[in-house]
Every structure is written in structure tokens, then in C-alpha cells.
Design a protein around this motif. Sequence first.
Motif, short mmCIF file in Angstrom:
data_model
loop_
_atom_site.label_atom_id
_atom_site.label_comp_id
_atom_site.label_asym_id
_atom_site.label_seq_id
_atom_site.Cartn_x
_atom_site.Cartn_y
_atom_site.Cartn_z
N SER A 1 56.57 32.28 41.46
CA SER A 1 56.14 31.25 40.53
C SER A 1 57.36 30.72 39.78
CB SER A 1 55.12 31.81 39.56
OG SER A 1 55.75 32.66 38.63
N PRO A 2 57.27 29.54 39.18
CA PRO A 2 58.42 29.01 38.43
C PRO A 2 58.91 29.95 37.34
CG PRO A 2 56.74 27.33 38.71
CD PRO A 2 56.16 28.62 39.22
N ASP A 3 58.02 30.72 36.72
CA ASP A 3 58.44 31.65 35.67
C ASP A 3 59.24 32.82 36.22
OD1 ASP A 3 55.64 31.55 33.36
OD2 ASP A 3 57.40 30.29 33.54
N ASP A 4 59.11 33.12 37.51
CA ASP A 4 59.74 34.30 38.07
C ASP A 4 61.10 34.03 38.71
OD1 ASP A 4 57.65 35.87 37.29
OD2 ASP A 4 56.61 35.75 39.21
N THR A 5 61.60 32.84 38.61
CA THR A 5 62.90 32.56 39.20
C THR A 5 63.99 33.02 38.26
OG1 THR A 5 63.04 30.37 38.25
CG2 THR A 5 61.96 30.55 40.41
N SER A 6 65.22 32.98 38.75
CA SER A 6 66.33 33.44 37.91
C SER A 6 66.96 32.28 37.13
CB SER A 6 67.37 34.16 38.76
OG SER A 6 67.85 33.29 39.76
N LYS A 7 66.16 31.32 36.72
CA LYS A 7 66.66 30.26 35.85
C LYS A 7 67.09 30.89 34.53
CE LYS A 7 63.55 26.78 37.70
NZ LYS A 7 62.38 25.94 37.42
N THR A 8 68.02 30.22 33.85
CA THR A 8 68.46 30.75 32.56
C THR A 8 67.53 30.32 31.45
OG1 THR A 8 69.94 28.86 32.20
CG2 THR A 8 70.89 30.82 33.27
N PHE A 9 67.48 31.13 30.41
CA PHE A 9 66.59 30.88 29.27
C PHE A 9 67.10 31.66 28.08
CE2 PHE A 9 64.86 34.17 32.09
CZ PHE A 9 64.84 35.28 31.25
N LYS A 10 66.54 31.35 26.92
CA LYS A 10 66.75 32.12 25.70
C LYS A 10 65.41 32.76 25.36
CE LYS A 10 70.47 29.28 24.00
NZ LYS A 10 71.05 28.53 22.88
N LEU A 11 65.45 33.75 24.50
CA LEU A 11 64.22 34.43 24.09
C LEU A 11 64.01 34.27 22.59
CD1 LEU A 11 64.61 37.66 26.23
CD2 LEU A 11 63.06 35.73 26.63
N TYR B 1 68.73 35.74 32.11
CA TYR B 1 68.11 35.42 33.39
C TYR B 1 67.59 36.71 34.02
CZ TYR B 1 72.63 37.01 35.20
OH TYR B 1 73.76 37.76 35.47
N LEU B 2 66.59 36.58 34.87
CA LEU B 2 66.10 37.73 35.62
C LEU B 2 66.91 37.88 36.90
CD1 LEU B 2 62.23 37.42 35.23
CD2 LEU B 2 63.81 38.86 33.93
N ASN B 3 67.17 39.11 37.29
CA ASN B 3 67.98 39.38 38.46
C ASN B 3 67.28 40.40 39.36
OD1 ASN B 3 70.50 39.24 39.97
ND2 ASN B 3 70.87 41.32 39.27
N GLY B 4 67.24 40.08 40.64
CA GLY B 4 66.66 41.01 41.60
C GLY B 4 66.39 40.33 42.92
N THR B 5 65.93 41.10 43.87
CA THR B 5 65.59 40.56 45.19
C THR B 5 64.20 39.94 45.13
OG1 THR B 5 64.52 42.60 45.90
CG2 THR B 5 66.92 42.43 46.29
N ALA B 6 63.81 39.26 46.19
CA ALA B 6 62.45 38.71 46.26
C ALA B 6 61.41 39.82 46.11
CB ALA B 6 62.24 37.94 47.57
N ARG C 1 57.56 43.02 40.15
CA ARG C 1 57.85 43.00 38.70
C ARG C 1 58.85 44.07 38.33
NH1 ARG C 1 52.09 41.62 35.81
NH2 ARG C 1 51.92 39.57 36.73
N ASN C 2 59.93 44.15 39.12
CA ASN C 2 60.91 45.20 38.97
C ASN C 2 62.32 44.63 38.83
OD1 ASN C 2 61.21 47.96 38.70
ND2 ASN C 2 61.82 48.21 40.83
N THR C 3 62.46 43.52 38.11
CA THR C 3 63.75 42.87 37.94
C THR C 3 64.47 43.38 36.69
OG1 THR C 3 62.62 41.05 36.83
CG2 THR C 3 63.09 40.76 39.16
N ASP C 4 65.75 43.03 36.59
CA ASP C 4 66.55 43.29 35.40
C ASP C 4 66.63 42.01 34.59
OD1 ASP C 4 67.25 45.85 36.21
OD2 ASP C 4 69.21 45.27 36.96
N LEU C 5 66.70 42.14 33.28
CA LEU C 5 66.99 41.01 32.40
C LEU C 5 68.47 41.13 32.05
CD1 LEU C 5 66.37 38.62 30.57
CD2 LEU C 5 65.46 40.23 28.89
N LEU C 6 69.24 40.13 32.49
CA LEU C 6 70.68 40.14 32.25
C LEU C 6 71.06 38.95 31.38
CD1 LEU C 6 71.97 41.04 35.83
CD2 LEU C 6 71.61 42.57 33.89
#
Length: 179
Positions: free
Chosen positions: A20-30, A74-79, A85-90
Motif C-alpha cells: 500500500s502507499p503507506d508501506d513504501t519507503s517514502k520519507t516522512f516526519k513523525l 523511512y521504513l526499510n526492509g524487503t518486500a 510488518r517486520n521493517t525497521d524505521l530508519l
Amino acid sequence: MKVLFCLLALLTGAIAAPLSPDDTSKTFKLKSLVLSPSNSSFNNLYLEPYHIFPGANYAVLSPKTATNPGIIGYLNGTAADFADRNTDLLFNANPSPYGFVIDSVNATYNPILINAGNGTTGIFIDQGIIKYHSPMSGGFYACNNTLEFGPAVQLFYKPKVIDTPTGCSDVELVVASAQ
């Protein structure tokens, strides 16, 4: 005919693991959103690192200013990581990224860190909110705290087994534009 089979194989692979668009590794702030108890001073603050020693920072929430614009993540991980739901927040840093680390020191004191290297795996975005994929996760909370260089609104991980400390508020980390 081979071209058709190759196209069909590619499309089937794309359908099998949609992102989904929310799950891509686009950059964002929190940005913080206070849940309870209500505390407007903890609301709409941006996640920032608070330096404690080389390569290590507490995660704090601060008003957005020209000199303190919020850290870009950004979220980082494989497909497969995204699907599970096992990505890193970098976070962007030079020369290497910094990770969002859930530091489970004990049952009651669990500061969030922004440290050099990888973060805690299991961080994902659900409907624009940062979540931690753990059966024990009760979310996050914020507290006024006096740290090494003065007062700050510090961010903590909240296991389901603890109550939010008095004077603190449960918060969500909302994905906001990186600009």
C-alpha cells in the motif's frame, strides 16, 4: 508468446505481494497525537533525536521550528518484511542511518532511542500511524523529563502490562510530510 508469459509472471508476482502507499519507503516526519490523558502540550510535536553520547540519542518530541524541523525517517526492509510488518524505521544521518530503537530496559522504563545503525524490527505504518508488531505492544507515551542538557518531552515504549505513568500521556506517532 514468451513475452506474454514473462509479462504474466511479472503481474502475478506484483499481485502476490502488494504494497500500500503507506508501506513504501517514502520519507516522512513523525508528529505526536495525544490519546489520553489529554495534554495539549504533548500534541503536534515532531520526533527529534536528543544527543546523549556519540551515536546515541533519546527520542524526544519538540515543536517544529526553522532550526528544529523534525527528523526525516523511512521504513526499510524487503518486500517480505513489509508484508510481514517486520521493517525497521530508519532516519537520515551522515554517514550512515540511525534506527528507531525500542529499549526494553525493564517493565516500567522503556525509553525510545535513535541510535547509529539499525532499529528495532517490527515497526510498520497502519493507517498513517507508526505501530510496533509485538503482542506485548501497548503503543507509546510521552513525559516531561529533565535530561542531560535540560528539560524535554521524552518518548517511551509502553508494554501492555504497564499503566501510563502519572503526568504522562499516551501518544501516537502520526506520519507527516517530510517537508
